[in-house]
Write an enzyme that holds these catalytic residues in place. Structure first.
Site, PDB file in Angstrom:
ATOM      1  N   PHE A 167       0.763  -1.200   0.055  1.00 30.46           N
ATOM      2  CA  PHE A 167       0.003  -0.126   0.042  1.00 30.46           C
ATOM      3  C   PHE A 167       1.035   1.278   0.061  1.00 30.46           C
ATOM      4  O   PHE A 167       2.301   1.232   0.309  1.00 30.46           O
ATOM      5  CB  PHE A 167      -1.012  -0.050   1.327  1.00 30.46           C
ATOM      6  CG  PHE A 167      -2.300   0.068   0.861  1.00 30.46           C
ATOM      7  CD1 PHE A 167      -2.848  -1.047   0.414  1.00 30.46           C
ATOM      8  CD2 PHE A 167      -3.296   1.158   0.968  1.00 30.46           C
ATOM      9  CE1 PHE A 167      -4.355  -1.008   0.469  1.00 30.46           C
ATOM     10  CE2 PHE A 167      -4.411   1.202   0.867  1.00 30.46           C
ATOM     11  CZ  PHE A 167      -5.267   0.210   0.375  1.00 30.46           C
ATOM     12  N   GLN A 195      -7.090  15.202   3.610  1.00 31.78           N
ATOM     13  CA  GLN A 195      -6.349  14.257   2.317  1.00 31.78           C
ATOM     14  C   GLN A 195      -7.210  14.018   1.052  1.00 31.78           C
ATOM     15  O   GLN A 195      -8.624  13.810   1.232  1.00 31.78           O
ATOM     16  CB  GLN A 195      -6.140  12.891   2.926  1.00 31.78           C
ATOM     17  CG  GLN A 195      -5.611  11.841   1.960  1.00 31.78           C
ATOM     18  CD  GLN A 195      -5.051  10.690   2.648  1.00 31.78           C
ATOM     19  OE1 GLN A 195      -5.925   9.885   3.106  1.00 31.78           O
ATOM     20  NE2 GLN A 195      -4.003  10.608   2.938  1.00 31.78           N
ATOM     21  N   HIS A 221      -7.489  11.720  -1.654  1.00 34.08           N
ATOM     22  CA  HIS A 221      -6.811  10.523  -2.281  1.00 34.08           C
ATOM     23  C   HIS A 221      -6.936  10.602  -3.924  1.00 34.08           C
ATOM     24  O   HIS A 221      -7.679  11.054  -4.557  1.00 34.08           O
ATOM     25  CB  HIS A 221      -8.083   9.397  -1.977  1.00 34.08           C
ATOM     26  CG  HIS A 221      -7.618   8.130  -2.319  1.00 34.08           C
ATOM     27  ND1 HIS A 221      -7.417   7.357  -3.578  1.00 34.08           N
ATOM     28  CD2 HIS A 221      -7.232   7.178  -1.393  1.00 34.08           C
ATOM     29  CE1 HIS A 221      -6.922   6.136  -3.423  1.00 34.08           C
ATOM     30  NE2 HIS A 221      -7.127   5.792  -1.989  1.00 34.08           N
ATOM     31  N   LEU A 260     -14.544   5.895  -4.529  1.00 28.69           N
ATOM     32  CA  LEU A 260     -13.155   5.615  -4.372  1.00 28.69           C
ATOM     33  C   LEU A 260     -12.834   4.317  -5.176  1.00 28.69           C
ATOM     34  O   LEU A 260     -13.221   3.249  -5.368  1.00 28.69           O
ATOM     35  CB  LEU A 260     -12.777   5.317  -2.922  1.00 28.69           C
ATOM     36  CG  LEU A 260     -11.312   5.351  -2.432  1.00 28.69           C
ATOM     37  CD1 LEU A 260     -10.795   6.640  -2.368  1.00 28.69           C
ATOM     38  CD2 LEU A 260     -11.213   4.562  -1.143  1.00 28.69           C
ATOM     39  N   GLU A 294      -6.117   2.176  -3.152  1.00 25.90           N
ATOM     40  CA  GLU A 294      -4.796   2.086  -3.413  1.00 25.90           C
ATOM     41  C   GLU A 294      -4.486   0.526  -3.622  1.00 25.90           C
ATOM     42  O   GLU A 294      -3.493   0.363  -4.007  1.00 25.90           O
ATOM     43  CB  GLU A 294      -4.275   2.578  -2.164  1.00 25.90           C
ATOM     44  CG  GLU A 294      -2.990   3.204  -2.419  1.00 25.90           C
ATOM     45  CD  GLU A 294      -2.657   4.118  -1.261  1.00 25.90           C
ATOM     46  OE1 GLU A 294      -2.853   5.542  -1.187  1.00 25.90           O
ATOM     47  OE2 GLU A 294      -2.135   3.527  -0.050  1.00 25.90           O
ATOM     48  N   ARG A 326      -0.136   9.489  -0.519  1.00 33.09           N
ATOM     49  CA  ARG A 326      -1.140   9.874  -1.161  1.00 33.09           C
ATOM     50  C   ARG A 326      -0.879  11.428  -1.667  1.00 33.09           C
ATOM     51  O   ARG A 326      -1.455  11.840  -2.741  1.00 33.09           O
ATOM     52  CB  ARG A 326      -2.352   9.854  -0.355  1.00 33.09           C
ATOM     53  CG  ARG A 326      -2.961   8.314  -0.283  1.00 33.09           C
ATOM     54  CD  ARG A 326      -4.298   8.047   0.701  1.00 33.09           C
ATOM     55  NE  ARG A 326      -4.210   6.615   0.422  1.00 33.09           N
ATOM     56  CZ  ARG A 326      -5.146   6.147   1.317  1.00 33.09           C
ATOM     57  NH1 ARG A 326      -5.966   6.666   2.090  1.00 33.09           N
ATOM     58  NH2 ARG A 326      -5.568   4.935   0.978  1.00 33.09           N
ATOM     59  N   HIS A 377     -10.981  12.959   0.723  1.00 32.85           N
ATOM     60  CA  HIS A 377     -11.077  11.631   1.189  1.00 32.85           C
ATOM     61  C   HIS A 377     -11.202  11.616   2.832  1.00 32.85           C
ATOM     62  O   HIS A 377     -11.908  11.004   3.271  1.00 32.85           O
ATOM     63  CB  HIS A 377     -10.053  10.727   0.805  1.00 32.85           C
ATOM     64  CG  HIS A 377     -10.264   9.377   0.952  1.00 32.85           C
ATOM     65  ND1 HIS A 377     -11.173   8.580   0.958  1.00 32.85           N
ATOM     66  CD2 HIS A 377      -9.103   8.463   1.731  1.00 32.85           C
ATOM     67  CE1 HIS A 377     -10.881   7.248   1.438  1.00 32.85           C
ATOM     68  NE2 HIS A 377      -9.738   7.379   2.042  1.00 32.85           N
ATOM     69  N   ARG A 413      -2.573  11.182   5.932  1.00 37.88           N
ATOM     70  CA  ARG A 413      -2.360   9.661   6.600  1.00 37.88           C
ATOM     71  C   ARG A 413      -1.888   8.603   5.486  1.00 37.88           C
ATOM     72  O   ARG A 413      -2.104   8.981   4.355  1.00 37.88           O
ATOM     73  CB  ARG A 413      -3.877   9.500   6.922  1.00 37.88           C
ATOM     74  CG  ARG A 413      -4.130   8.003   7.295  1.00 37.88           C
ATOM     75  CD  ARG A 413      -5.688   8.092   7.589  1.00 37.88           C
ATOM     76  NE  ARG A 413      -6.643   7.949   6.701  1.00 37.88           N
ATOM     77  CZ  ARG A 413      -6.793   6.989   5.951  1.00 37.88           C
ATOM     78  NH1 ARG A 413      -6.134   5.745   5.977  1.00 37.88           N
ATOM     79  NH2 ARG A 413      -7.996   7.006   5.041  1.00 37.88           N
TER      80      ARG A 413
END
Ligand SMILES: Cc1cc2nc3c(=O)[nH]c(=O)nc-3n(C[C@H](O)[C@H](O)[C@H](O)COP(=O)(O)OP(=O)(O)OC[C@H]3O[C@@H](n4cnc5c(N)ncnc54)[C@H](O)[C@@H]3O)c2cc1C
Length: 592
Positions: A116, A236, A238, A248, A251, A282, A363, A405
């Site tokens: 990830f 954030q 994404h 979404l 990832e 990200r 996100h 994050r």
């Protein structure tokens, strides 16, 4: 008005709320209040995985997870909290497994893990397999598992109750006020300990991966009661939402080998993050996509790039990199069933045949209600605890995510700090008394609800919300500038004025009056938008998700600190700052 009494009241039935409820309900009388039926909470939409350094496929250590988290946070995370988080992550995932969570398995029967963004082998800098997953429905499995455990534990659920206020008496929390959605009746919940786990606020922006209900209610309620909000400028985006829809695309697609390609068919992440490429953190990937689009290399010159998980493409890049991994159609179908389903259903594209059109999507809120590692809410620069008040999950800011994050760290956060919050409430309730309810505890919020119910101005809730989302997307999005953010602050204040004087609500009834409750939620969104814009305008540097064209560098001399935004009695916002806890990892430039 009905009055209920519990030792602990938890607002929110996502992963954080349910984990706290599970622990609290083992020893004290516990209620969970949720505006949604619990299993409809956004945790159920989480796809790619939950991060823990189990090392099931290859060498991994919690210390590597901790360093990656601090580096990903652009050094704004509190390092004592991160260390504890990464250590407890391991037992938290195993605890979920023991509760019956059906993780994917390795051939030997261990929990399966995949790469990830930002998760690395600290020695080689290469991606490491740290994301524990149940196909691409990890959150769904967590939520169902925890809900079953709570039912077994006889947690008292108040489903479809919308909390609208925190009751304070002489500066101490005494309970919450909720509207029963089905009847419109107002309920007061009197409690010794109250934990907010109300999730995120992606609905502040136009294109978002977040559900319609993610309106930052808990944050707004506490802010109005004098509790500060921390680091709200860090939101954030994404990198991979479905073009225009924002839905979404995990990832995990890139974790399984998927690559981002521009209009020329270039794997452009090779230029932005040479060693980790598509699996950079990200903020880095979202900015790269924006720059590609801005420089005319979006697909057909439009506002999106391609995400390609076709086995022939992925295998070509695996071979180029000297990896002996290969995937086929069946593998993609088994590891990413929901992603394939979303694309086939919503945009008529089959990702095993064609690349997916993607753009960054709002996100996750890194900031939120400030807490310490026990989930206790802290209200100033000295981390003074407000006894009886707790927060956990996305609405809280511990801070383990800092300015950005890492993927899979939110689900871990829910479990680790939900559990700690639940345990802390038990200890507190054993020795604390109830703070008495003030006279007419629901009076203030009932008056506001009546105002909204009878609002007969010209501006509809949906229109005002759309205007706010446009302002925030234009000026407080992936890239930011002084002038734009100042404009955003001014425009949000005008929208707030119209919210106060010119709103129109159609439904004057009591039964399932979503018209009224969405109007109330819009009030929360506007407060959050203002705090975000004001905090962002003040921070004159670029760090993590807060990226300014006019201050492109991180400035540790002046800005290695957390923002605390307070509502002033006259309605304005006052900013204060508190230091970041640095232990082992001295701030360095981030290279991926
Ligand atoms: C599409 C998507 C995919 C994601 N994938 C991942 C992933 O793979 N890994 C990862 O780590 N993270 C992922 N995330 C992030 C992560 O899922 C969330 O941050 C996390 O689930 C939030 O959990 P929570 O318990 O804090 O809140 P939520 O699950 O959002 O629950 C909020 C709860 O609060 C209640 N509530 C809110 N307001 C009120 C109110 N006024 N009154 C009463 N109740 C209220 C709601 O009813 C709900 O029960 C993803 C997020 C999204 C949107």
């Amino acid at each position: 008005m009905k009055v209920h009494q519990f030792d602990a009241v938890i607002v929110g039935a996502g992963g954080a709320g349910l984990m706290a409820a599970l622990y609290a309900s083992r020893e004290i009388k516990t209620a969970v209040i949720s505006k949604l039926y619990p299993t409809r909470s956004h945790t159920g939409a989480a796809q790619g995985g939950i991060g823990a350094a189990l090392g099931n496929h290859e060498e991994d250590h919690w210390e590597w997870h901790a360093f990656d988290t601090v580096k990903g946070s652009d050094y704004l995370a509190d390092q004592d909290a991160v260390d504890l988080f990464c250590q407890e992550a391991i037992e938290a995932v195993i605890e979920l497994e023991h509760m019956g969570l059906p993780f994917d398995r390795t051939p030997e029967g261990k929990i399966s893990q995949r790469p990830f963004g930002g998760h690395t082998n600290n020695e080689t800098g290469r991606p490491v397999r740290r994301a524990c997953h149940a196909a691409d429905r990890t959150g769904h499995m967590i939520l169902q598992t925890l809900y079953q455990q709570c039912i077994k534990n006889n947690v008292n659920f108040f489903d479809e109750f919308h909390v609208v206020d925190l009751i304070m008496n002489d500066g101490r929390p005494a309970g919450v006020v909720a509207v029963e959605i089905g009847t419109g009746e107002v309920h007061v919940f009197h409690a010794k300990a109250i934990l907010f786990a109300t999730g995120g606020w992606g609905k502040v922006w136009q294109i978002t991966s977040n559900a319609h209900t993610l309106t930052g209610d808990g944050n707004a309620i506490l802010f109005r009661r004098g509790i500060p909000l921390e680091d709200m400028e860090f939101f954030q985006f994404h990198p991979t939402g479905i073009y225009r829809l924002g839905i979404l695309i995990t990832e995990g697609v890139r974790g399984e080998g998927g690559v981002l390609l521009n209009d020329k068919g270039e794997r452009f992440m090779e230029r932005y993050a040479p060693s980790i490429k598509d699996l950079a953190s990200r903020d880095v990937v979202s900015r790269a996509i924006y720059l590609e689009i801005k420089e005319g290399r979006g697909i057909n010159g439009k506002g999106y790039v391609h995400l390609d998980i076709r086995p022939e493409t992925v295998n070509k890049y695996f071979a180029e990199e000297g990896s002996d991994r290969r995937i086929d159609r069946e593998y993609v179908e088994s590891k990413l069933p929901d992603i394939l389903d979303f694309c086939r259903t919503y945009i008529g594209i089959d990702p095993v045949e064609e690349p997916m059109p993607v753009q960054p999507t709002a996100h996750y809120g890194m900031g939120g209600i400030p807490t310490n590692i026990h989930g206790e809410v802290v209200i100033d620069e000295n981390n003074t605890v407000l006894p009886g008040l707790y927060a956990a999950g996305e609405c809280a800011c511990v801070s383990v995510h800092g300015a950005n994050r890492l993927g899979t760290n939110s689900l871990t956060d829910l479990i680790v700090f939900g559990r700690r919050g639940g345990q802390a409430m038990v200890e507190y309730c054993k020795q604390a008394d109830f703070v008495p309810l003030p006279e007419n505890p629901a009076g203030e919020v009932e008056a506001e609800l009546e105002r909204l119910r009878n609002a007969s101005g010209k501006t509809r809730v949906a229109d005002l919300r759309a205007e706010m989302q446009e302002v925030m997307s234009d000026y407080v999005g992936v890239f930011r500038l002084e002038e734009g953010m100042a404009k955003a602050v001014e425009e949000i204040r005008e929208l707030k004025e119209r919210y106060a004087t010119d709103l129109h609500v159609d439904d004057r009834g009591n039964v399932f009056n979503y018209d009224l409750l969405e109007a109330w939620e819009l009030g929360a969104l506007l407060d959050i938008a203002e705090v975000t814009a004001v905090s962002a305008l003040a921070r004159k540097e670029s760090r993590g998700a807060h990226s300014r064209d006019d201050y492109p560098k991180r400035d540790d001399v002046n800005w290695l600190k957390h923002t605390l935004a307070y509502q002033k009695p006259d309605g304005g916002i006052e900013l204060k700052y508190k230091p970041v806890v640095i232990t082992k990892y001295q701030p360095k430039e981030r290279v991926y």
